[in-house]
Design an enzyme around this catalytic site. Structure first.
Site, PDB file in Angstrom:
ATOM      1  N   SER A 124      43.703  28.711  45.073  1.00  0.00           N
ATOM      2  CA  SER A 124      43.778  30.341  44.748  1.00  0.00           C
ATOM      3  C   SER A 124      43.253  31.280  43.643  1.00  0.00           C
ATOM      4  O   SER A 124      42.836  29.942  42.913  1.00  0.00           O
ATOM      5  CB  SER A 124      45.844  30.388  44.418  1.00  0.00           C
ATOM      6  OG  SER A 124      45.389  31.901  44.396  1.00  0.00           O
ATOM      7  N   TYR A 148      53.126  29.115  39.467  1.00  0.00           N
ATOM      8  CA  TYR A 148      52.414  29.104  40.818  1.00  0.00           C
ATOM      9  C   TYR A 148      50.805  28.452  40.001  1.00  0.00           C
ATOM     10  O   TYR A 148      50.374  27.657  40.625  1.00  0.00           O
ATOM     11  CB  TYR A 148      52.372  30.094  41.587  1.00  0.00           C
ATOM     12  CG  TYR A 148      52.087  29.557  42.632  1.00  0.00           C
ATOM     13  CD1 TYR A 148      51.803  29.825  43.566  1.00  0.00           C
ATOM     14  CD2 TYR A 148      50.596  31.570  42.003  1.00  0.00           C
ATOM     15  CE1 TYR A 148      51.072  29.874  44.727  1.00  0.00           C
ATOM     16  CE2 TYR A 148      49.776  31.550  43.308  1.00  0.00           C
ATOM     17  CZ  TYR A 148      49.814  30.369  44.754  1.00  0.00           C
ATOM     18  OH  TYR A 148      48.644  30.981  45.747  1.00  0.00           O
ATOM     19  N   LYS A 152      47.859  25.285  40.737  1.00  0.00           N
ATOM     20  CA  LYS A 152      47.045  25.216  41.921  1.00  0.00           C
ATOM     21  C   LYS A 152      45.966  24.921  40.762  1.00  0.00           C
ATOM     22  O   LYS A 152      45.297  23.993  40.556  1.00  0.00           O
ATOM     23  CB  LYS A 152      46.816  26.796  42.082  1.00  0.00           C
ATOM     24  CG  LYS A 152      47.357  27.409  42.653  1.00  0.00           C
ATOM     25  CD  LYS A 152      48.011  25.964  44.067  1.00  0.00           C
ATOM     26  CE  LYS A 152      48.738  26.730  45.397  1.00  0.00           C
ATOM     27  NZ  LYS A 152      48.368  25.492  46.525  1.00  0.00           N
TER      28      LYS A 152
HETATM   29  C1  UD1 Z   1      50.156  37.684  44.970  1.00  0.00           C
HETATM   30  C2  UD1 Z   1      49.675  36.329  43.430  1.00  0.00           C
HETATM   31  C3  UD1 Z   1      48.974  35.632  43.798  1.00  0.00           C
HETATM   32  C4  UD1 Z   1      49.069  34.530  44.741  1.00  0.00           C
HETATM   33  C5  UD1 Z   1      48.367  35.272  46.456  1.00  0.00           C
HETATM   34  C6  UD1 Z   1      48.589  35.282  47.605  1.00  0.00           C
HETATM   35  C7  UD1 Z   1      50.878  38.146  41.932  1.00  0.00           C
HETATM   36  C8  UD1 Z   1      50.962  38.953  40.585  1.00  0.00           C
HETATM   37  N1  UD1 Z   1      50.333  37.211  42.930  1.00  0.00           N
HETATM   38  O1  UD1 Z   1      48.936  38.218  44.540  1.00  0.00           O
HETATM   39  O2  UD1 Z   1      48.856  34.809  42.627  1.00  0.00           O
HETATM   40  O3  UD1 Z   1      47.353  33.989  45.279  1.00  0.00           O
HETATM   41  O4  UD1 Z   1      49.738  36.856  46.600  1.00  0.00           O
HETATM   42  O5  UD1 Z   1      49.711  35.430  48.843  1.00  0.00           O
HETATM   43  O6  UD1 Z   1      52.086  37.554  43.232  1.00  0.00           O
HETATM   44  N2  UD1 Z   1      50.880  46.455  46.132  1.00  0.00           N
HETATM   45  C9  UD1 Z   1      52.239  47.135  46.032  1.00  0.00           C
HETATM   46  N3  UD1 Z   1      53.020  47.355  46.425  1.00  0.00           N
HETATM   47  C10 UD1 Z   1      54.192  46.304  47.111  1.00  0.00           C
HETATM   48  C11 UD1 Z   1      53.352  44.907  46.905  1.00  0.00           C
HETATM   49  C12 UD1 Z   1      52.128  44.717  46.026  1.00  0.00           C
HETATM   50  O7  UD1 Z   1      51.158  47.963  45.545  1.00  0.00           O
HETATM   51  O8  UD1 Z   1      54.135  46.421  47.367  1.00  0.00           O
HETATM   52  C13 UD1 Z   1      49.879  45.729  45.670  1.00  0.00           C
HETATM   53  C14 UD1 Z   1      49.859  45.142  44.554  1.00  0.00           C
HETATM   54  O9  UD1 Z   1      50.125  45.646  43.036  1.00  0.00           O
HETATM   55  C15 UD1 Z   1      48.397  43.975  43.822  1.00  0.00           C
HETATM   56  C16 UD1 Z   1      48.245  44.458  46.174  1.00  0.00           C
HETATM   57  O10 UD1 Z   1      49.275  45.196  46.281  1.00  0.00           O
HETATM   58  O11 UD1 Z   1      47.338  45.165  44.093  1.00  0.00           O
HETATM   59  C17 UD1 Z   1      47.872  43.300  46.351  1.00  0.00           C
HETATM   60  O12 UD1 Z   1      49.331  42.305  46.153  1.00  0.00           O
HETATM   61  P1  UD1 Z   1      50.131  41.577  46.514  1.00  0.00           P
HETATM   62  O13 UD1 Z   1      49.655  40.983  48.179  1.00  0.00           O
HETATM   63  O14 UD1 Z   1      50.949  40.846  46.450  1.00  0.00           O
HETATM   64  O15 UD1 Z   1      48.932  40.106  46.104  1.00  0.00           O
HETATM   65  P2  UD1 Z   1      48.039  40.089  45.276  1.00  0.00           P
HETATM   66  O16 UD1 Z   1      48.932  40.039  44.054  1.00  0.00           O
HETATM   67  O17 UD1 Z   1      46.794  40.450  44.784  1.00  0.00           O
END
Ligand code: UD1
Length: 327
Positions: A124, A148, A152
């Protein structure tokens, strides 16, 4: 090639099974189905018109996994079997370390015992920590923020050290960015249990009316519009990256980013989803989420140079395919 896909019934695993079958490989899946309904693999067979060999096996169970190695003349292993809910790893660290590390060690040990020379590992972008963007494979890793992510990092280390000590063994450590979307058929896709924590599945549930509105986690980051930037990659592009890895692996340890190289903010993704599907996704701005980094995207030069692999599908494709499956 005869490929063992550990965790092949999961989200990325099932899409990779499609890509492997379409490339003419024989696919043997070992999965305990703890995260998934068994019907997924039947759908993979329907999409491809080809058979999958399935074993209901938890790959932390060495004896049960060995029975699969003993039965087939395996030429490669792709390891997807693991726990992956990042937030949950903070409350159940031992389960994450146990599952994610023991599975890696059991599969590596059996590969050496049975002379299986190719090992592809599902890593990841979380291993980079809060590094400078774009993330390049040669960067020193910063501490991961969760068990997590650490699991990795540790699995990568175990496999790299083992490959260094075992001439002839080939290991690919694939660092995924943010996989989204679904197979173009709409038959298989991502089905998170309960309320999704990742952005795209959350958006599709809001679009369906199952959830009220999206909470955007922070709009004060130093990014194009203040919201978090990520490198979203279509799950079928990612799946095809695994086929390239298993086919082109040479002895030694090889680290590859699998991303698109493009950053997209939360609000850009919401708008792309609305435009691609002709619907509205209500949202409100909320506070930052603990542990989030402002921006993350890949340098993808290496996979392109070594394998000729590059992502082909657009952000609009990802949004359309995610919605077709969710609907
Ligand atoms: C998350 C994991 C990462 C993993 C990846 C795989 C965390 C902190 N990180 O990444 O380790 O490898 O998933 O899928 O969980 N967001 C919102 N609202 C929401 C959900 C997300 O604004 O309800 C934003 C987050 O702040 C971020 C972006 O969307 O900026 C992507 O979020 P997400 O899909 O959860 O992925 P990551 O955080 O990048």
């Amino acid at each position: 090639m005869n490929i063992l896909v550990a965790g092949g019934a999961g989200y990325i695993g099932s899409h990779t099974c499609v890509a492997l079958l379409e490339a003419g490989h024989t696919v043997i899946v070992a999965d305990d189905l703890s995260q998934r309904k068994s019907g997924t693999l039947e759908l993979v067979q329907r999409i491809t018109g080809r058979k999958i060999i399935f074993h209901l096996v938890d790959v932390t169970d060495e004896a049960a996994t060995e029975a699969v190695f003993a039965k087939y003349d395996l030429e490669g292993v792709i390891h997807f079997a693991g726990l992956k809910v990042v937030g949950e790893s903070l409350t159940k660290p031992l389960a994450y370390y146990y599952n994610n590390l023991v599975s890696t060690m059991v599969l590596a040990k059996l590969c050496l015992k049975y002379g299986v020379e190719r090992f592809v590992f599902s890593s990841s972008a979380a291993v980079y920590g809060a590094n400078q963007i774009p993330f390049v494979e040669s960067m020193p890793l910063l501490p991961a923020t969760t068990p997590y992510g650490e699991s990795k990092v540790m699995s990568e280390r175990i496999l790299a050290d083992t490959a260094q000590a075992e001439p002839g063994w080939s290991v690919a450590l694939l660092r995924y960015f943010n996989p989204v979307g679904a197979h173009e058929s709409g038959l298989i896709g991502e089905t998170p249990a309960g309320i999704p924590t990742n952005l795209m599945p959350y958006i599709t549930q809001v679009a369906k009316g199952k959830l009220d509105k999206l909470q955007v986690f922070g709009d004060d980051y130093p990014t194009v519009d203040g919201t978090g930037v990520r490198d979203y990659i279509h799950v079928m592009d990612l799946a095809e990256g695994h086929v390239a890895a298993v086919e082109k692996l040479t002895p030694g340890v090889h680290v590859y980013n699998l991303g698109t190289g493009r950053g997209t903010s939360v609000l850009q993704l919401v708008r792309a989803f609305e435009e691609a599907n002709g619907l509205r996704v209500p949202y409100e701005i909320g506070p930052r989420r603990l542990g989030d980094i402002p921006a993350c995207y890949a340098d993808t030069t290496k996979a392109q140079r070594d394998w000729g692999w590059t992502s082909k599908r657009t952000l609009a494709d990802m949004c359309r395919d995610a919605w077709r499956f969710a609907r």
